[in-house]
Design a protein around this motif. Sequence first.
Motif, mmCIF file in Angstrom:
data_model
loop_
_atom_site.group_PDB
_atom_site.id
_atom_site.type_symbol
_atom_site.label_atom_id
_atom_site.label_comp_id
_atom_site.label_asym_id
_atom_site.label_seq_id
_atom_site.Cartn_x
_atom_site.Cartn_y
_atom_site.Cartn_z
ATOM 1 N N GLN A 1 121.619 44.994 115.817
ATOM 2 C CA GLN A 1 122.253 45.555 116.988
ATOM 3 C C GLN A 1 120.965 46.376 117.830
ATOM 4 O O GLN A 1 120.941 46.210 119.006
ATOM 5 N N ARG A 2 120.506 47.273 117.295
ATOM 6 C CA ARG A 2 119.385 48.010 117.881
ATOM 7 C C ARG A 2 118.343 47.187 118.453
ATOM 8 O O ARG A 2 117.698 47.414 119.536
ATOM 9 N N GLN A 3 117.807 46.219 117.532
ATOM 10 C CA GLN A 3 116.786 45.284 117.909
ATOM 11 C C GLN A 3 117.065 44.559 119.357
ATOM 12 O O GLN A 3 116.382 44.355 120.228
ATOM 13 N N ALA A 4 118.256 43.951 119.204
ATOM 14 C CA ALA A 4 118.996 43.248 120.316
ATOM 15 C C ALA A 4 118.957 43.703 121.545
ATOM 16 O O ALA A 4 118.413 43.364 122.592
ATOM 17 N N LEU A 5 119.398 44.942 121.517
ATOM 18 C CA LEU A 5 119.886 46.023 122.576
ATOM 19 C C LEU A 5 118.455 46.396 123.325
ATOM 20 O O LEU A 5 118.176 46.279 124.717
ATOM 21 N N GLY A 6 117.444 46.659 122.542
ATOM 22 C CA GLY A 6 116.140 47.056 122.799
ATOM 23 C C GLY A 6 115.470 45.847 123.743
ATOM 24 O O GLY A 6 114.591 46.028 124.338
ATOM 25 N N LEU A 7 115.727 44.535 123.415
ATOM 26 C CA LEU A 7 115.245 43.289 123.813
ATOM 27 C C LEU A 7 115.825 42.989 124.923
ATOM 28 O O LEU A 7 115.494 41.879 125.664
ATOM 29 N N PRO B 1 127.901 34.989 125.434
ATOM 30 C CA PRO B 1 128.693 35.919 125.057
ATOM 31 C C PRO B 1 128.919 37.227 126.138
ATOM 32 O O PRO B 1 128.330 37.222 126.906
ATOM 33 N N ALA B 2 129.899 37.826 125.696
ATOM 34 C CA ALA B 2 130.268 39.084 126.688
ATOM 35 C C ALA B 2 128.969 40.008 126.543
ATOM 36 O O ALA B 2 128.224 39.870 125.825
ATOM 37 N N ASP B 3 128.965 40.776 127.509
ATOM 38 C CA ASP B 3 127.907 41.933 127.594
ATOM 39 C C ASP B 3 127.975 42.718 126.466
ATOM 40 O O ASP B 3 129.192 42.996 125.815
ATOM 41 N N GLY B 4 126.953 43.175 126.134
ATOM 42 C CA GLY B 4 126.545 44.214 125.021
ATOM 43 C C GLY B 4 126.453 43.548 123.555
ATOM 44 O O GLY B 4 126.110 42.189 123.562
ATOM 45 N N PHE B 5 126.140 44.290 122.758
ATOM 46 C CA PHE B 5 125.874 43.664 121.256
ATOM 47 C C PHE B 5 127.064 44.140 120.203
ATOM 48 O O PHE B 5 126.804 45.460 120.140
ATOM 49 N N ALA B 6 127.982 43.368 119.695
ATOM 50 C CA ALA B 6 128.872 43.892 118.884
ATOM 51 C C ALA B 6 128.397 43.517 117.493
ATOM 52 O O ALA B 6 127.606 42.855 117.200
ATOM 53 N N VAL B 7 129.034 44.608 116.743
ATOM 54 C CA VAL B 7 128.879 44.244 115.211
ATOM 55 C C VAL B 7 130.334 44.181 114.667
ATOM 56 O O VAL B 7 131.121 45.029 114.810
ATOM 57 N N SER B 8 130.387 43.340 113.717
ATOM 58 C CA SER B 8 131.849 43.142 113.029
ATOM 59 C C SER B 8 131.720 42.709 111.679
ATOM 60 O O SER B 8 130.790 42.462 111.260
ATOM 61 N N GLY C 1 125.602 45.215 103.445
ATOM 62 C CA GLY C 1 125.453 46.639 102.709
ATOM 63 C C GLY C 1 124.225 47.313 102.893
ATOM 64 O O GLY C 1 124.062 48.216 102.116
ATOM 65 N N VAL C 2 123.291 46.899 103.728
ATOM 66 C CA VAL C 2 121.976 47.510 103.707
ATOM 67 C C VAL C 2 121.681 48.078 105.212
ATOM 68 O O VAL C 2 120.597 48.097 105.368
ATOM 69 N N GLY C 3 122.639 47.838 106.083
ATOM 70 C CA GLY C 3 122.579 48.396 107.553
ATOM 71 C C GLY C 3 121.658 47.058 108.442
ATOM 72 O O GLY C 3 121.189 47.499 109.426
ATOM 73 N N TYR C 4 122.030 45.983 107.872
ATOM 74 C CA TYR C 4 121.330 44.676 108.581
ATOM 75 C C TYR C 4 122.065 44.599 109.780
ATOM 76 O O TYR C 4 121.092 44.349 110.923
ATOM 77 N N ARG C 5 123.230 44.595 110.084
ATOM 78 C CA ARG C 5 123.872 44.330 111.199
ATOM 79 C C ARG C 5 123.724 45.428 112.309
ATOM 80 O O ARG C 5 123.226 45.236 113.431
ATOM 81 N N ALA C 6 123.477 46.578 111.881
ATOM 82 C CA ALA C 6 123.338 47.819 112.881
ATOM 83 C C ALA C 6 121.617 47.670 113.388
ATOM 84 O O ALA C 6 121.507 47.926 114.541
ATOM 85 N N PHE C 7 121.048 47.203 112.277
ATOM 86 C CA PHE C 7 119.352 46.973 112.723
ATOM 87 C C PHE C 7 119.272 45.749 113.681
ATOM 88 O O PHE C 7 118.828 46.043 114.743
#
Length: 143
Positions: A77-83, A136-143, A69-75
């Motif tokens: 995702q951004r960090q992982a894709l950036g790396l 895992p499959a390509d990309g970074f998913a948030v669920s 509930g604090v945006g941790y998963r989206a965070f």
Amino acid sequence: MNRVLRASAKAHHCNALALREETLDARINRTAGVRCRRSAGIPDSDAAIAVTTDQSSGMVWRVRGRVQGVGYRAFCQRQALGLGLKGWARNLPDGSVEVVAWGMSPALVALEERLRTGPRHAHVDAIEASMWRHEPADGFAVS
């Protein structure tokens, strides 16, 4: 004279930032093996493989604290894709977040450092890490 001082201060600031980045990289490289060996469930031999090879590998982290509930998963995702990592982040019923990432070992170490900090409103109490053996499959998913 005032312009010279401003330029000098700006140059000093840029040098300080470069030194800080260099110091962080050195710290990550120096402590990567120690951090992996301390992680629960990773034998020393696996930790050495995860840190010292240039081949892709995977890690799974279970992050505990105020992370839902604090945006941790989206965070994540951004960090992982950036790396340049792929994987996913998902909420677990016990209030923790599971993060799975696959990629080069230095990027995994950098992601773990960022997971410990999290976004502004998160508070990370603990992180458990272990090896992940399935790409895992390509990309970074948030669920």
